[in-house]
Design a protein around this motif. Structure first.
Motif, PDB file in Angstrom:
ATOM      1  N   ALA A  24       0.898  -1.225   0.081  1.00 33.91           N
ATOM      2  CA  ALA A  24      -0.114  -0.088  -0.011  1.00 33.91           C
ATOM      3  C   ALA A  24       0.830   1.231   0.141  1.00 33.91           C
ATOM      4  O   ALA A  24       0.635   2.292  -0.541  1.00 33.91           O
ATOM      5  CB  ALA A  24      -0.796  -0.022   1.213  1.00 33.91           C
ATOM      6  N   GLN A  27       2.266   2.052  -3.556  1.00 31.57           N
ATOM      7  CA  GLN A  27       1.574   2.991  -4.436  1.00 31.57           C
ATOM      8  C   GLN A  27       1.273   4.276  -3.946  1.00 31.57           C
ATOM      9  O   GLN A  27       1.174   5.296  -4.946  1.00 31.57           O
ATOM     10  CB  GLN A  27       0.169   2.457  -4.258  1.00 31.57           C
ATOM     11  CG  GLN A  27       0.038   0.764  -4.916  1.00 31.57           C
ATOM     12  CD  GLN A  27      -1.235   0.185  -5.094  1.00 31.57           C
ATOM     13  OE1 GLN A  27      -2.424   0.853  -4.620  1.00 31.57           O
ATOM     14  NE2 GLN A  27      -1.355  -0.924  -5.455  1.00 31.57           N
ATOM     15  N   ALA A  28       1.158   4.539  -2.700  1.00 25.65           N
ATOM     16  CA  ALA A  28       1.056   5.890  -2.030  1.00 25.65           C
ATOM     17  C   ALA A  28       2.241   6.897  -2.227  1.00 25.65           C
ATOM     18  O   ALA A  28       2.242   8.091  -2.485  1.00 25.65           O
ATOM     19  CB  ALA A  28       0.775   5.867  -0.515  1.00 25.65           C
ATOM     20  N   ALA A  30       4.485   6.649  -4.945  1.00 20.34           N
ATOM     21  CA  ALA A  30       4.974   6.377  -6.096  1.00 20.34           C
ATOM     22  C   ALA A  30       5.497   7.448  -6.681  1.00 20.34           C
ATOM     23  O   ALA A  30       6.393   7.523  -7.763  1.00 20.34           O
ATOM     24  CB  ALA A  30       3.764   5.611  -7.207  1.00 20.34           C
ATOM     25  N   THR A  31       4.970   8.690  -6.499  1.00 19.06           N
ATOM     26  CA  THR A  31       5.468   9.940  -7.161  1.00 19.06           C
ATOM     27  C   THR A  31       6.385  10.687  -6.359  1.00 19.06           C
ATOM     28  O   THR A  31       6.793  11.943  -6.746  1.00 19.06           O
ATOM     29  CB  THR A  31       4.097  10.989  -7.312  1.00 19.06           C
ATOM     30  OG1 THR A  31       3.767  11.323  -6.197  1.00 19.06           O
ATOM     31  CG2 THR A  31       3.108  10.342  -8.281  1.00 19.06           C
ATOM     32  N   ASP A 109      -4.121   5.376   2.116  1.00 20.00           N
ATOM     33  CA  ASP A 109      -4.913   5.278   0.391  1.00 20.00           C
ATOM     34  C   ASP A 109      -4.046   6.073  -0.403  1.00 20.00           C
ATOM     35  O   ASP A 109      -2.937   6.534  -0.099  1.00 20.00           O
ATOM     36  CB  ASP A 109      -6.026   6.391   0.776  1.00 20.00           C
ATOM     37  CG  ASP A 109      -7.251   5.926   1.398  1.00 20.00           C
ATOM     38  OD1 ASP A 109      -7.148   4.533   1.980  1.00 20.00           O
ATOM     39  OD2 ASP A 109      -8.179   6.530   1.884  1.00 20.00           O
ATOM     40  N   GLN A 110      -4.310   5.998  -1.687  1.00 23.56           N
ATOM     41  CA  GLN A 110      -3.598   6.751  -2.776  1.00 23.56           C
ATOM     42  C   GLN A 110      -3.644   8.368  -2.315  1.00 23.56           C
ATOM     43  O   GLN A 110      -4.572   8.722  -2.156  1.00 23.56           O
ATOM     44  CB  GLN A 110      -4.106   6.465  -4.110  1.00 23.56           C
ATOM     45  CG  GLN A 110      -3.283   7.048  -5.149  1.00 23.56           C
ATOM     46  CD  GLN A 110      -2.077   5.924  -5.690  1.00 23.56           C
ATOM     47  OE1 GLN A 110      -1.914   4.781  -5.444  1.00 23.56           O
ATOM     48  NE2 GLN A 110      -0.984   6.821  -5.859  1.00 23.56           N
ATOM     49  N   GLY A 111      -2.697   8.967  -2.337  1.00 22.85           N
ATOM     50  CA  GLY A 111      -2.673  10.325  -2.010  1.00 22.85           C
ATOM     51  C   GLY A 111      -2.145  10.593  -0.680  1.00 22.85           C
ATOM     52  O   GLY A 111      -2.156  11.843  -0.309  1.00 22.85           O
ATOM     53  N   THR A 114       1.189  11.857  -0.051  1.00 26.01           N
ATOM     54  CA  THR A 114       1.609  12.898  -0.751  1.00 26.01           C
ATOM     55  C   THR A 114       0.802  14.179  -0.029  1.00 26.01           C
ATOM     56  O   THR A 114       1.574  15.295   0.184  1.00 26.01           O
ATOM     57  CB  THR A 114       0.903  12.973  -1.955  1.00 26.01           C
ATOM     58  OG1 THR A 114       1.638  11.650  -2.874  1.00 26.01           O
ATOM     59  CG2 THR A 114       1.357  14.236  -2.890  1.00 26.01           C
ATOM     60  N   SER A 234      -5.275  13.310   4.424  1.00 22.71           N
ATOM     61  CA  SER A 234      -4.282  11.924   4.464  1.00 22.71           C
ATOM     62  C   SER A 234      -5.285  10.846   5.282  1.00 22.71           C
ATOM     63  O   SER A 234      -5.307  10.824   6.393  1.00 22.71           O
ATOM     64  CB  SER A 234      -3.271  12.465   5.177  1.00 22.71           C
ATOM     65  OG  SER A 234      -2.292  10.952   5.290  1.00 22.71           O
TER      66      SER A 234
END
Length: 329
Positions: A24, A27-28, A30-31, A109-111, A114, A234
């Motif tokens: 998880a 994925q979160a 990745a950027t 979660d995704q994001g 970030t 978040s």
């Protein structure tokens, strides 16, 4: 120049869940430039070998955001395990700009990561930032707190409406914030920290084997002028007490009592710590008097007040048993 992030996941005998948390996290983040370090806190059950092999099998060790598995070699508790990874830095030894602590039973979660990074970059005077945590069924978890005090010990133990209203500004567990904003401290299940702040105030105090370590760290940061923010954007799913067994404790562990006493004596002195314990005992006796007349859940493990008082008159910390936690709150 893009900021770099070191994500740390601490494992204690929960290899599969830790790998799920890592998946998880990958994925979160990745950027974001950086890496993930999984620390096996000397599980002794083959976790290290299982996770090392699986990370290699999945190719995570060679990804754009590489994952490595390290063996601490000594189970010194939650703070010590995380410190072990933080001291290693990024692969190659470079210092990251930010450190993100993620429980092995927490799944961003995704994001979600970030959002923490963006918040800290947009608010350069904030030291730490933490997530909105919810259970697997979507139930929100209370993770935003005030610093413990004598008043909060009385209120929390008494559990009596008039006392709670009188001491409402001292209640430790705050209502779940509806918006991003300042808090005293946050649960360490999903917490991002500036490396520069850690350089200034130090890492987790390893005297805490389990519990109160993130409270102490946030207090030290606040005293140095680096407050903590809750970031509602978040979002992280958190099983909670998955590895501590806290919800099913039949007796309060000695390491919890040791951590509580160390927090108060370290940050406020011995007399204050004694006052905090006295306040808790008074509140606890008031609560137990109510239980004689009302049918209510006791709310504490059996013998809690007896154990609290007995611990208070002993100076030597109790040796912790084999710890049940990877980092779960």
């Amino acid at each position: 120049m893009a900021p770099t992030l070191l994500t740390v996941i601490l494992n204690w005998r929960s290899a599969e869940m830790t790998l799920d948390a890592c998946a998880a996290a990958l994925q979160a983040v990745a950027t974001i430039d950086g890496a993930i370090t999984i620390v096996d806190n000397d599980s002794g059950d083959g976790s290290f070998e299982v996770m090392t092999a699986e990370v290699q099998r999945r190719g995570w060790d060679k990804g754009a955001h590489p994952v490595r598995v390290l063996q601490s070699g000594h189970n010194g508790g939650f703070g010590a395990g995380n410190n072990f990874a933080i001291r290693q830095g990024l692969p190659g030894g470079a210092r990251p700009d930010f450190v993100y602590i993620l429980n092995s039973d927490a799944f961003p979660d995704q994001g979600a990561v970030t959002a923490l990074l963006d918040h800290l970059q947009a608010h350069p005077q904030t030291g730490f930032a933490g997530s909105f945590l919810r259970g697997p069924e979507g139930d929100p978890h209370r993770t935003a707190f005030r610093f413990p005090s004598i008043a909060s010990e009385l209120e929390g133990a008494a559990r009596f409406g008039p006392i709670s209203r009188l001491l409402r500004d001292h209640i430790v567990a705050q209502p779940i914030p509806a918006a991003t904003g300042r808090v005293d401290w946050l649960a360490g299940a999903s917490l991002m920290m500036r490396q520069s702040v850690l350089d200034q105030i130090g890492l987790f105090d390893e005297t805490f084997f389990l519990y109160f370590e993130e409270t102490d760290l946030c207090l030290r940061a606040a005293r140095a002028g680096w407050p903590t923010d809750f970031v509602v954007e978040s979002r992280v799913t958190h099983i909670g007490s998955a590895s501590t067994g806290m919800k099913s404790w039949t007796r309060i562990p000695g390491f919890w009592l040791d951590s509580r006493r160390h927090y108060f004596t370290k940050n406020h002195g011995y007399l204050y710590a004694a006052g905090a314990t006295a306040a808790h005992v008074v509140g606890g006796l008031l609560w137990r008097a109510r239980l004689l007349a009302q049918r209510k859940d006791r709310g504490d493990p059996p013998h809690f007040l007896k154990d609290l008082i007995g611990h208070a008159v002993r100076r030597k910390p109790q040796a912790p048993p084999m710890p049940p936690r990877t980092g779960a709150e």
